[in-house]
Scaffold this motif. Structure first.
Motif, PDB file in Angstrom:
ATOM      1  N   ALA A  77       0.828  -1.207   0.000  1.00 54.81           N
ATOM      2  CA  ALA A  77       0.000   0.000   0.000  1.00 54.81           C
ATOM      3  C   ALA A  77       0.863   1.258   0.000  1.00 54.81           C
ATOM      4  CB  ALA A  77      -0.924  -0.018   1.218  1.00 54.81           C
ATOM      5  N   VAL A  78       1.914   1.267   0.802  1.00 54.95           N
ATOM      6  CA  VAL A  78       2.814   2.428   0.831  1.00 54.95           C
ATOM      7  C   VAL A  78       3.478   2.623  -0.526  1.00 54.95           C
ATOM      8  CG1 VAL A  78       4.922   3.329   1.872  1.00 54.95           C
ATOM      9  CG2 VAL A  78       3.187   2.249   3.311  1.00 54.95           C
ATOM     10  N   PHE A  79       3.834   1.519  -1.165  1.00 55.51           N
ATOM     11  CA  PHE A  79       4.447   1.612  -2.493  1.00 55.51           C
ATOM     12  C   PHE A  79       3.468   2.187  -3.513  1.00 55.51           C
ATOM     13  CE2 PHE A  79       5.129  -0.389  -6.647  1.00 55.51           C
ATOM     14  CZ  PHE A  79       6.390   0.102  -6.948  1.00 55.51           C
ATOM     15  N   LEU A  80       2.214   1.744  -3.452  1.00 55.82           N
ATOM     16  CA  LEU A  80       1.222   2.229  -4.413  1.00 55.82           C
ATOM     17  C   LEU A  80       0.889   3.702  -4.203  1.00 55.82           C
ATOM     18  CD1 LEU A  80      -1.258  -0.808  -4.493  1.00 55.82           C
ATOM     19  CD2 LEU A  80       0.401  -0.149  -6.252  1.00 55.82           C
ATOM     20  N   GLN A  81       0.927   4.152  -2.972  1.00 52.38           N
ATOM     21  CA  GLN A  81       0.559   5.543  -2.693  1.00 52.38           C
ATOM     22  C   GLN A  81       1.509   6.548  -3.329  1.00 52.38           C
ATOM     23  OE1 GLN A  81       0.285   5.746   1.571  1.00 52.38           O
ATOM     24  NE2 GLN A  81      -1.782   4.870   1.616  1.00 52.38           N
ATOM     25  N   GLY A  82       2.665   6.118  -3.706  1.00 54.11           N
ATOM     26  CA  GLY A  82       3.616   7.025  -4.340  1.00 54.11           C
ATOM     27  C   GLY A  82       3.549   7.029  -5.847  1.00 54.11           C
ATOM     28  N   HIS A  83       2.469   6.472  -6.433  1.00 46.46           N
ATOM     29  CA  HIS A  83       2.364   6.381  -7.888  1.00 46.46           C
ATOM     30  C   HIS A  83       1.071   7.030  -8.379  1.00 46.46           C
ATOM     31  CE1 HIS A  83       5.448   3.383  -7.078  1.00 46.46           C
ATOM     32  NE2 HIS A  83       5.786   3.442  -8.372  1.00 46.46           N
ATOM     33  N   GLY A  84       0.919   8.294  -8.108  1.00 46.54           N
ATOM     34  CA  GLY A  84      -0.181   9.057  -8.669  1.00 46.54           C
ATOM     35  C   GLY A  84      -1.488   8.881  -7.927  1.00 46.54           C
ATOM     36  N   PRO A  85      -2.542   9.539  -8.427  1.00 43.44           N
ATOM     37  CA  PRO A  85      -3.845   9.501  -7.740  1.00 43.44           C
ATOM     38  C   PRO A  85      -4.436   8.096  -7.657  1.00 43.44           C
ATOM     39  CG  PRO A  85      -3.754  11.282  -9.342  1.00 43.44           C
ATOM     40  CD  PRO A  85      -2.545  10.451  -9.578  1.00 43.44           C
ATOM     41  N   PHE A  86      -4.356   7.362  -8.762  1.00 43.98           N
ATOM     42  CA  PHE A  86      -4.911   6.008  -8.731  1.00 43.98           C
ATOM     43  C   PHE A  86      -4.117   5.108  -7.784  1.00 43.98           C
ATOM     44  CE2 PHE A  86      -6.308   7.638 -12.872  1.00 43.98           C
ATOM     45  CZ  PHE A  86      -7.672   7.391 -12.786  1.00 43.98           C
ATOM     46  N   LEU A 130      -5.227   5.973  -4.289  1.00 43.55           N
ATOM     47  CA  LEU A 130      -6.507   5.363  -3.940  1.00 43.55           C
ATOM     48  C   LEU A 130      -6.352   3.863  -3.685  1.00 43.55           C
ATOM     49  CD1 LEU A 130      -9.581   5.514  -3.618  1.00 43.55           C
ATOM     50  CD2 LEU A 130      -9.777   5.224  -6.102  1.00 43.55           C
ATOM     51  N   ALA A 131      -5.631   3.197  -4.585  1.00 37.61           N
ATOM     52  CA  ALA A 131      -5.425   1.757  -4.402  1.00 37.61           C
ATOM     53  C   ALA A 131      -4.633   1.473  -3.136  1.00 37.61           C
ATOM     54  CB  ALA A 131      -4.706   1.181  -5.621  1.00 37.61           C
ATOM     55  N   GLY A 132      -3.684   2.338  -2.831  1.00 36.72           N
ATOM     56  CA  GLY A 132      -2.896   2.152  -1.621  1.00 36.72           C
ATOM     57  C   GLY A 132      -3.732   2.272  -0.362  1.00 36.72           C
ATOM     58  N   TRP A 133      -4.639   3.270  -0.342  1.00 35.11           N
ATOM     59  CA  TRP A 133      -5.505   3.424   0.821  1.00 35.11           C
ATOM     60  C   TRP A 133      -6.449   2.228   0.975  1.00 35.11           C
ATOM     61  CZ3 TRP A 133      -4.848   6.099   4.925  1.00 35.11           C
ATOM     62  CH2 TRP A 133      -4.145   7.298   4.898  1.00 35.11           C
TER      63      TRP A 133
END
Length: 218
Positions: A155-164, A167-170
């Motif tokens: 999730a932390v990794f995904l949060q650093g890749h744009g708005p989508f 959202l996916a990270g959260w």
């Protein structure tokens, strides 16, 4: 020395009597041998008939056993589908027997014993399964923490890749504390034949929450 006709006659009569006795002895021996041979053949025929009858009885018993085993297996399969609920619908029909060529050369176990063991396991599953042993609780705690930590890192990794990605990270972060439930359930079912009780579920979620907080909080 001159042999008189009377002496010669008596010798011939004696030879004739001896030959007659030998002939009678030979006939008697031949008759006895024939009788013994006939008795042996009759005995062999009776033994063969008994063997055929015994083999037929064993074959009939085996057929009845196969039929009973098939019926019991079908009933257990239906019970298994009922116990598994919606997942049981994907089981399909009763699987066919394994061909003898594909089976190992070791002696096959008793099918009745296997069916009884399967019936006991299905009955345990219907009533909630076996109780979880206390020693598995630390394993479940560690499993819940490890799964949650992996999901939180993702999730932390995904949060650093744009708005989508944010959202996916959260979304992944929200589900991280629950990520250990599925592998824990499989572990309890496959290893111990048990189901997770509310206490074990709470322990796994608590471990997941702590691991998620440890990964996400600075």
């Amino acid at each position: 020395m001159t042999v008189t006709p009377a002496t010669r006659y008596r010798a011939l009569v004696a030879d004739l009597v001896t030959a007659s006795r030998r002939h009678e002895t030979a006939l008697s021996a031949a008759g006895s041998s024939h009788a013994d041979g006939t008795a042996t053949i009759d005995h062999d025929l009776v033994a063969a008939d008994d063997a055929v009858i015994a083999a037929t009885a064993r074959a009939a018993h085996a057929q009845r056993l196969v039929a009973q085993t098939d019926l019991a297996a079908g009933a257990l399969w239906d019970e298994l589908k009922q116990v598994r609920g919606r997942r049981g619908r994907r089981l399909g029909p009763v699987p066919g027997p394994v061909p003898l060529a594909d089976q190992p050369p070791t002696p096959s176990p008793d099918p009745i014993a296997l069916l009884e063991a399967a019936a006991e396991r299905i009955d345990r599953a219907r009533h909630g399964g076996e109780k979880l042993p206390p020693l598995i609780l630390p394993v479940l705690f560690a499993l819940g923490a490890a799964c949650a930590a992996l999901v939180a890192l993702l999730a932390v990794f995904l949060q650093g890749h744009g708005p989508f990605g944010l959202l996916a990270g959260w979304l992944a972060l929200l589900g991280a504390p629950l990520s250990g439930l599925l592998p824990a359930r499989e572990l309890a079912d496959q290893r111990y034949g048990a189901r997770l009780d509310p206490g074990a579920i709470g322990l796994i979620i608590l471990a997941g929450m702590l691991a998620t907080a440890a990964v996400t909080l600075p």
